[in-house]
Scaffold this active site. Sequence first.
Site, short mmCIF file in Angstrom:
data_model
loop_
_atom_site.label_atom_id
_atom_site.label_comp_id
_atom_site.label_asym_id
_atom_site.label_seq_id
_atom_site.Cartn_x
_atom_site.Cartn_y
_atom_site.Cartn_z
N TYR A 1 -14.52 4.26 7.63
CA TYR A 1 -15.18 3.03 7.19
C TYR A 1 -16.67 3.02 7.56
CZ TYR A 1 -10.63 1.56 5.75
OH TYR A 1 -9.43 1.49 5.10
N HIS B 1 0.86 -1.19 0.00
CA HIS B 1 0.00 0.00 0.00
C HIS B 1 0.89 1.24 0.00
CE1 HIS B 1 -2.82 3.03 1.46
NE2 HIS B 1 -3.80 2.19 1.16
N CYS C 1 -3.59 2.60 -4.51
CA CYS C 1 -4.53 3.38 -3.70
C CYS C 1 -4.58 4.79 -4.29
CB CYS C 1 -4.12 3.42 -2.23
SG CYS C 1 -5.25 4.48 -1.28
C1 DNO Z 1 -6.40 3.05 5.51
C2 DNO Z 1 -5.86 1.88 4.81
C3 DNO Z 1 -4.46 1.50 5.26
C4 DNO Z 1 -4.07 0.15 4.67
C5 DNO Z 1 -2.71 -0.35 5.13
C6 DNO Z 1 -2.32 -1.58 4.38
O1 DNO Z 1 -7.56 3.30 5.46
O2 DNO Z 1 -5.93 2.04 3.45
O3 DNO Z 1 -4.42 1.45 6.64
O4 DNO Z 1 -5.00 -0.81 5.04
O5 DNO Z 1 -1.75 0.60 4.99
O6 DNO Z 1 -1.30 -2.24 5.07
#
Ligand code: DNO
Length: 393
Positions: A365, A240, A278
Amino acid sequence: MEKTWRWFGKKDKITLSMLRQIGVEGIVTALHDVPNGEIWTEEAIKDLCNYIESYGMRWSVVESLPVCEAIKYAGPERDKLIENYIISLENLGRCGVKTVCYNFMPVIDWIRTDLEHPWPDGTTSLYFDYARYAYFDIKILEREGAEKEYDDATLAKVEELDKTMTEADKLSLIDTIIVKTQGFVNGNIREGDREPVRIFKSLLAKYDGVTKEDLRENMRYFLAAVMPVCEKWDINMCVHPDDPPMEVFGMPRIVTCAEDIEWFLNAVDNPHNGLTFCAGSLSAGPHNDVMEMARKFASRTHFVHLRSCNYLGDGNFIEAPHTAGRADLVELIRIFEKTKPGLPMRVDHGKTMLGDEKMGYNAGYSFHGRMLALGIVDGMMAAVRKEMREGLI
Ligand code: DNO
């Protein structure tokens, strides 16, 4: 693309039967109860796979199998921890879970300074204010030499803030930056920990003297070690990007821009070593041309997070609605649908709306906000597939 959703396990207030009703196909989750560094057993993985399958979906992506700090800073226990990581990967492979998202951000994962930034329409979204971040660094952490890393305009804003910040404001900033955004994603600091600032400082100290080159070398070492098990089970690792995509708290960050991504892909040039694209994290950095990066790295992308940020200048950014911001999601879907049609994608984050604020969901979320975003993105995907069928793209 496969429509996936980040779900936090059986304790998540958003249930799998709710997700099925809104058209989710694949689940993105982790064994959230297993402490970082411990082995994920085949039994526990299988149990969760079966549970998800009983609701007509599949466990598509692991987010995350955490990479312990000692692997990142090359502590004496790193080989043992990598060994455990390999066993967990092997167990995931045996159960058919083959896309693994992780990050290589030292100490702190994603950073925001406001989790409830109000919009005129009554919704809220996540927000990053550079001066408040600097305030935390200089006045709360009191990190040695921190002032030297900021420009005069930011330092002036920090002094202004200092005149008005109450003790309660400070506690809330601590909670936002190092507890609420971290607790559920990385396990270094958890809700309810007393003295989070002290824990955070002791973790930062582990990186004293660790340079960008060291961190890169440690990532190369880790990836090289896990590639054989990934080849054996056809597992795709996908890092990520750093969020926000810049160095923070005086520590290096190494997945911030096209040059960084190119570096780690070449350092271990194996198709199983790939990227979580991302769009939200990348679009928060004004230096990133998100669409160009997608074209460049689509073939090594194994998982996509669709969201978008607006950069507001002076280091500040806001999480935009999924139809706005610097990341053009329609164009991104075109790029990924053409290069890798079945790629899992999840709408990342969402606004807080229509009662989400009362539910105590993890920051970013929400249910209604993410459901709206998923509906929007689903429509975009349908339109792009039609364009493809009609030979328009
Ligand atoms: C936040 C997420 C990150 C992601 C991590 C992956 O919302 O996109 O915390 O899950 O960095 O390891």
